[in-house]
Design a protein around this motif. Structure first.
Motif, PDB file in Angstrom:
ATOM      1  N   GLU A 103     -28.373  15.876 -19.087  1.00  0.00           N
ATOM      2  CA  GLU A 103     -28.840  16.518 -20.035  1.00  0.00           C
ATOM      3  C   GLU A 103     -28.184  17.744 -20.625  1.00  0.00           C
ATOM      4  O   GLU A 103     -26.907  18.024 -19.761  1.00  0.00           O
ATOM      5  N   GLN A 104     -28.392  18.857 -21.150  1.00  0.00           N
ATOM      6  CA  GLN A 104     -27.581  19.799 -21.736  1.00  0.00           C
ATOM      7  C   GLN A 104     -27.156  20.684 -20.817  1.00  0.00           C
ATOM      8  O   GLN A 104     -27.873  21.158 -19.633  1.00  0.00           O
ATOM      9  N   PRO A 105     -25.864  20.641 -20.332  1.00  0.00           N
ATOM     10  CA  PRO A 105     -24.997  21.548 -19.146  1.00  0.00           C
ATOM     11  C   PRO A 105     -25.490  22.975 -19.357  1.00  0.00           C
ATOM     12  O   PRO A 105     -25.496  23.581 -20.393  1.00  0.00           O
ATOM     13  N   ILE A 106     -25.668  23.677 -18.501  1.00  0.00           N
ATOM     14  CA  ILE A 106     -26.050  25.151 -18.304  1.00  0.00           C
ATOM     15  C   ILE A 106     -24.919  25.839 -17.708  1.00  0.00           C
ATOM     16  O   ILE A 106     -24.492  25.709 -16.668  1.00  0.00           O
ATOM     17  N   LEU A 107     -24.553  27.080 -18.478  1.00  0.00           N
ATOM     18  CA  LEU A 107     -23.507  27.848 -18.178  1.00  0.00           C
ATOM     19  C   LEU A 107     -24.185  28.920 -17.008  1.00  0.00           C
ATOM     20  O   LEU A 107     -24.979  29.340 -17.261  1.00  0.00           O
ATOM     21  N   ARG A 108     -23.653  29.013 -15.857  1.00  0.00           N
ATOM     22  CA  ARG A 108     -23.954  30.069 -14.887  1.00  0.00           C
ATOM     23  C   ARG A 108     -23.116  31.148 -15.007  1.00  0.00           C
ATOM     24  O   ARG A 108     -21.994  31.162 -14.903  1.00  0.00           O
ATOM     25  N   PRO A 109     -23.640  32.476 -14.647  1.00  0.00           N
ATOM     26  CA  PRO A 109     -22.903  33.753 -14.748  1.00  0.00           C
ATOM     27  C   PRO A 109     -21.880  33.443 -13.641  1.00  0.00           C
ATOM     28  O   PRO A 109     -21.804  33.188 -12.789  1.00  0.00           O
TER      29      PRO A 109
END
Length: 538
Positions: A162-168
């Protein structure tokens, strides 16, 4: 049947624990390591840009090289947020890549499984916000890298992301024994290793170096600092010298009380622009000398910093509005070409990371594709096409010289798609032929043959004999016309000459014999019709 765990071990080189990423995210609070990692979500940025000095900046960059990335990447975030030049130019570079059309294609010579993997990947990506994915990967231009966590889902036996999530970026650190290995910050000395299958680990080589020194922001940090100093000094100059100097004058015999009253009035006027003073005293407003030339020094420094940042991010100044205004038309085209070369490099790096960390794992898990080189390929179309007018003028010359130019190259350079099987295509309009009379004459014999085939009914043999007789009788007249036209074509020196000869020939063609034969044919047809009518009456 090979289990999913065995497939991971065989194809991706992991162990049985690698399967965790398919069912949960590494940064979830309720995971095995969540107690150590969950504190990352509750951290607040320390904004190291506040009170930044050259010594402090050097210390932040040096700590990053030793593996402690938090301060460096929080500084990079502040730079994009506080510096409009950096934010605008980096945003432009990322947006130019994100707005491109994407496509997923199979590898060359794909087999059935590889084609099915491509179809499944295209279906998955059509449900994603691909533009957001490219923008998130684009953060690696400044930072040097970007880590996006992958949420996995399943539809029966099929696994998909599913939609990849950018981590800080501040959540990560470097492994102390490997400067090119990123781990999640926790309470350990090395950090928590990133789970296989759980991350898109994008490394963006905007400049050479290992991870801590790969980001473009390290090059921008010094112009950012120098411009802030120049801006602060300019603000202080304007605060001190921007307003007229207020001078109060008192009489020679003024008492201390009168002097104090005048000083109070002067201070009040400097702030409120109004006040009262005793009679016999005066207040003058004097303009500061040389304030314009002093401000120009700081403005020159700030303009240099802006141009340096534009060159580093976009490869030039005239595409970011920081040019000096000379030769902008010619130089602007040069700078734009340099900018597009950076975009092409960016999109190739994005495509490589997507193929390695998203497309290949899905193809390996679902279709058993073992080699990353046989995974579907992700493309962003940069629209590199040649001028159609130039192609139309140049290609025929090369073809006449014997050059063997493949059609795929033409379609790629022109941007004109290749027609698929069954599609309607544009064709050249039919041009009137100067040999129309010749073609019409040559077509007579097939038409007579068709008549023979279409009339196999009553008295078929007799009709066939009649048609053969007419055809044989007409042959000399037709051949005479064809020979006359052929002679005109052979002797003509140009199309215009041929046209003139045909016009002259029109009145000289031997038509008498042909007209006589046509008359006989019409008479025979009339008699045949009367014969058929009499047969029907009987």
């Amino acid at each position: 049947m090979v289990s999913i765990t065995q497939r991971i071990k065989r194809l991706l080189g992991g162990d049985a624990d690698d399967i965790r990423a398919l069912d949960e995210q590494q940064t979830d609070d309720d995971t095995a390591g969540g107690a150590r990692i969950g504190q990352l979500k509750r951290e607040f940025a320390e904004h190291p840009s506040k009170g930044l000095t050259p010594a402090r900046l050097y210390r932040i960059l040096e700590e990053a090289e030793q593996g402690h990335l938090k301060a460096q990447h929080e500084l990079f975030d502040d730079m994009e947020e506080k510096d409009s030049q950096i934010g605008a130019d980096l945003g432009k570079r990322r947006q130019l890549a994100a707005e491109l059309e994407w496509q997923i294609v199979p590898p060359d010579g794909a087999n059935r499984a590889e084609k099915k993997a491509t179809e499944q990947a295209a279906e998955v990506f059509s449900a994603l916000e691909v533009e957001d994915l490219i923008l998130d990967l684009g953060s690696g231009v400044g930072h040097g890298w970007a880590n996006l966590e992958l949420p996995w889902a399943r539809d029966g036996a099929i696994r998909y992301i599913e939609q990849p999530i950018l981590r800080p970026h501040s959540w990560f650190r470097l492994h102390p024994d490997d400067q090119n290995r990123i781990t999640l910050r926790d309470h350990s000395a090395t950090g928590d290793a990133l789970w296989p299958l759980g991350w898109v680990q994008h490394r963006h080589r905007a400049k050479a170096g290992y991870i801590a020194r790969m980001g473009l922001h390290r090059m921008l940090a010094w112009p950012y600092l120098f411009q802030n100093y120049a801006l602060g000094d300019l603000a202080e100059l304007l605060e001190i010298y921007g307003l007229p100097t207020v001078v109060g004058k008192y009489p020679r015999n003024a008492t201390d009380k009168e002097k104090a009253t005048l000083l109070k009035a002067v201070v009040s006027m400097g702030k409120d622009a109004r006040g009262i003073i005793p009679e016999g005293m005066s207040v003058d407003f004097l303009e500061a000398a040389g304030k314009g030339s002093s401000a120009d020094v700081y403005k020159t420094m700030m303009e240099w910093c802006e141009r340096a940042k534009a060159k580093a991010i976009l490869g030039g100044t005239l595409t970011s509005g920081t040019g000096e205004g000379t030769n902008t038309n010619a130089l602007g085209n040069v700078h734009e070409r340099g900018q597009m070369s950076l975009i092409r490099s960016d999109v190739r790096q994005y495509a490589g990371s997507i193929r390695r960390d998203i497309l290949w794992p899905m193809a390996a898990l679902n279709f058993g594709i073992e080699r990353p080189q046989r995974a579907p390929r992700f493309y962003l179309d940069v629209g590199e096409t040649e001028d159609l007018k130039v192609l139309a003028e140049v290609l025929p010359k090369y073809i006449d010289m014997g050059a063997q130019i493949p059609t795929w190259w033409f379609h790629e350079k022109s941007g004109i798609p290749k027609a698929q099987e069954g599609e309607e295509v544009l064709t050249k309009p039919a041009q009137p032929s100067p040999f129309g009379a010749l073609t019409a004459a040559a077509a007579q014999r097939p038409r007579l043959a068709v008549l023979r085939e279409d009339e196999p009914t009553r008295d078929g043999e007799e009709q066939a004999a009649q048609l053969a007789t007419l055809e044989e009788a007409a042959a000399p007249a037709i051949e005479a016309q064809i020979d006359a036209i052929r002679t005109a074509v052979d002797e003509a020196e140009s199309l215009e000459d041929l046209q003139a000869r045909l016009v002259e020939l029109a009145g000289e063609l031997p038509l008498d014999d042909f007209a006589e034969i046509m008359g006989d044919a019409l008479a025979a047809a009339q008699l045949a019709g009367r014969h058929d009518l009499l047969e029907e009456v009987r």
